[in-house]
Design an enzyme around this catalytic site. Structure first.
Site, short mmCIF file in Angstrom:
data_model
loop_
_atom_site.label_atom_id
_atom_site.label_comp_id
_atom_site.label_asym_id
_atom_site.label_seq_id
_atom_site.Cartn_x
_atom_site.Cartn_y
_atom_site.Cartn_z
N SER A 93 1.07 -0.86 -0.37
CA SER A 93 -0.06 0.13 -0.13
C SER A 93 1.01 1.25 0.06
O SER A 93 1.89 1.24 0.58
CB SER A 93 -1.16 0.22 1.61
OG SER A 93 -0.17 0.30 2.39
N SER A 95 1.21 3.66 2.44
CA SER A 95 0.70 4.55 3.82
C SER A 95 2.13 5.22 4.11
O SER A 95 2.35 5.78 5.17
CB SER A 95 0.25 3.62 4.61
OG SER A 95 1.24 2.16 4.79
N LYS A 150 4.80 0.68 9.89
CA LYS A 150 4.74 1.62 9.93
C LYS A 150 6.14 2.90 10.49
O LYS A 150 7.37 1.45 10.75
CB LYS A 150 3.87 2.48 10.32
CG LYS A 150 2.44 1.90 10.02
CD LYS A 150 1.56 2.44 8.89
CE LYS A 150 0.37 1.59 9.03
NZ LYS A 150 -0.35 2.02 7.43
N SER A 253 -2.92 7.00 5.86
CA SER A 253 -2.68 5.71 6.30
C SER A 253 -3.22 5.49 7.83
O SER A 253 -3.75 6.53 8.74
CB SER A 253 -1.46 6.36 6.77
OG SER A 253 -0.76 5.28 8.17
#
Length: 288
Positions: A93, A95, A150, A253
């Site tokens: 993704s 994010s 993250k 995100s």
């Protein structure tokens, strides 16, 4: 099914036949070979090519044993490497744009944060703890079968605030420097781009001008009482033994703002290298 579990089962399966061959079948083949060589030597002078042919014939593993046992060293090596040294992941993704792009193939250091038993992910040898600014892979708290990536922005005891899209840790607003706008060729759009300094290290982040500062869709999660949300953003106190995670693509995100804190037993490892991106070879290299 968990890929680590599949590898572990393959190690047990192939290892069983590897040991069985080493302790039972191979000695029997060796004995049969020596008997055949002795019989051939008694009948005539044994030539080198005849001896080799006899040894090849009697020492050769059955096909079922060759396939089940010969893969054991390879599978064991992959299992150990993936469990205790490095593990590959693919970024699915956006994010973490602009730090990580969709399609990046990355490596994650599995021992930086401690040696953990595979399958059950129990830490047995502490090494170091995740630090603010680390890009970390972890088990998604709402579904541990999924791996998320993250950036660590808060550790246990930190007060994390995000007001009007400005991040502060323990009351100190993080320094940011505005850069040229970032163009996303996949979405044909521009985003505001900044350089943020966290824990003495710089990284890039994105903000969308049209996105609101408040958190949309915050869920019910453990220790949610530690967080206060309002129209300007949020304030969270990170519990001990937990981490607050945010994506670098701040307005695109789903992270700790939405689903809560990451506990230490959900940590997988520290991401550090893009080893391949088949759409852009220039992506290869270290990042932080």
């Amino acid at each position: 099914m968990n890929f680590s579990l599949i590898l572990f089962l393959l190690v047990l399966f192939t290892g069983f036949f590897y040991l069985l061959d080493l302790m039972v079948f191979k000695p029997k083949r060796k004995m049969a070979t020596e008997q055949a060589l002795a019989g051939a030597a008694g009948a005539a002078t044994l030539k080198g090519d005849v001896e080799r042919r006899i040894r090849n014939q009697y020492m050769k593993q059955p096909l079922w044993l060759e396939y089940s046992a010969s893969f054991f060293p390879v599978i064991l090596f992959v299992f150990v490497l993936r469990s205790f040294v490095v593990e590959p992941f693919k970024i699915p993704s956006g994010s973490m744009i602009p730090t990580l792009l969709i399609g990046d193939l990355i490596l994650v250091n599995k021992f930086t944060y401690g040696i953990r038993l595979p399958i059950i992910d129990k830490k047995i040898i502490p090494v170091s703890d995740p630090q603010r600014g680390d890009v970390m892979v972890f088990r998604y708290p709402l579904d541990p079968s999924l791996d998320y990536i993250k950036r660590v922005v808060g550790v246990g005891g930190d007060v994390v605030e995000y007001r009007n899209k400005k991040l502060s840790i323990n009351g100190k607003v993080l320094p940011v420097k505005q850069l040229d706008k970032y163009y996303d060729p996949n979405n044909f759009s521009y985003s505001l781009q900044y350089q943020e300094t966290l824990n003495g290290k710089n990284h890039l982040l994105l903000n969308d001008e049209d996105s609101p500062p408040y958190v949309i869709g915050a869920q019910t999660f453990k220790n949610r009482d530690n967080c206060k949300y309002d129209v300007n953003g949020f304030r969270c106190v990170v519990p001990q033994g937990h981490y607050f995670m945010m994506g670098d693509n701040r307005d695109n995100s789903s992270d700790s703002r939405v689903w809560g804190f990451v506990s230490d037993d959900q940590v997988v490892g520290k991401a550090f290298l893009v080893w391949m991106n088949f759409n852009d070879f220039s992506r290869i290299g270290l990042f932080h």
